[in-house]
Design an enzyme around this catalytic site. Structure first.
Site, PDB file in Angstrom:
ATOM      1  N   ASP A 123      14.160  16.013  47.354  1.00  0.00           N
ATOM      2  CA  ASP A 123      15.068  17.142  47.570  1.00  0.00           C
ATOM      3  C   ASP A 123      15.590  17.146  49.004  1.00  0.00           C
ATOM      4  OD1 ASP A 123      14.460  17.950  44.965  1.00  0.00           O
ATOM      5  OD2 ASP A 123      12.965  19.407  45.622  1.00  0.00           O
TER       6      ASP A 123
ATOM      7  N   ASP B  36       7.189  19.475  42.777  1.00  0.00           N
ATOM      8  CA  ASP B  36       7.508  20.122  44.044  1.00  0.00           C
ATOM      9  C   ASP B  36       6.198  20.526  44.697  1.00  0.00           C
ATOM     10  OD1 ASP B  36      10.268  19.868  43.863  1.00  0.00           O
ATOM     11  OD2 ASP B  36      10.520  21.795  42.862  1.00  0.00           O
TER      12      ASP B  36
END
Length: 164
Positions: free
Chosen positions: A138, A117
């Site tokens: 995502d 991330d």
């Protein structure tokens, strides 16, 4: 389905993996951070072995469990697609986004042992202060969920199409 995968899923998967590779090469895990928009948006490198919002992050078997869930989801999506469960443009686009997102994060679990991330936002309002870090995959999954919700209202169900 092949056309959808080549035109939508593959480019998004490549963008996801390229952006994560760039982050891994240029940002030290949990250390380096670059402010892009002062006080609002940062690039950084963080590890997530869990799922959305970091739930179950760091648990011992999270990667195995969520890897298995990802493979199951891909299988389920493929079966439903072949049965015609996604009749319109919204639902088919959602499928393409889901495949890109699922494969992007699944690839990370295999390559890195965690999902990379790197996008962090802070809009200054609790309880999302800052917003949990995320990535391109995502984003694909979130947009797919929105499109599936829209599709549920505007697209005819496969059962009603057969009756007509």
């Amino acid at each position: 389905m092949i056309r959808l995968l080549l035109l939508l899923s593959l480019p998004l998967y490549i963008l996801d993996q390229w952006s994560k590779l760039w982050i891994v090469r240029h940002f030290e895990l949990h250390v380096t951070e670059q402010e892009v928009i002062p006080g609002v948006f940062w690039l950084h490198h963080t590890a997530n072995t869990g799922v959305a919002f970091g739930l179950f992050n760091g648990t011992e078997y999270a990667n195995y469990a969520f890897g298995a869930i990802s493979l199951t989801a891909l299988t389920f999506i493929t079966i439903l697609y072949r049965k015609g469960a996604f009749p319109g443009v919204f639902s088919r686009t959602a499928v393409g986004l889901l495949v890109a997102g699922i494969l992007g994060n699944l690839t990370d679990r295999f390559l890195h042992g965690y999902v990379v991330d790197f996008l962090r936002f802070d809009f200054g309002f609790p309880p999302f202060n800052p917003w949990p870090s995320f990535n391109v995959a995502d984003s694909c999954v979130v947009v797919a969920a929105i499109l599936l919700a829209i599709a549920s209202f505007v697209e005819a169900s496969p059962a009603s199409q057969k009756k007509a």
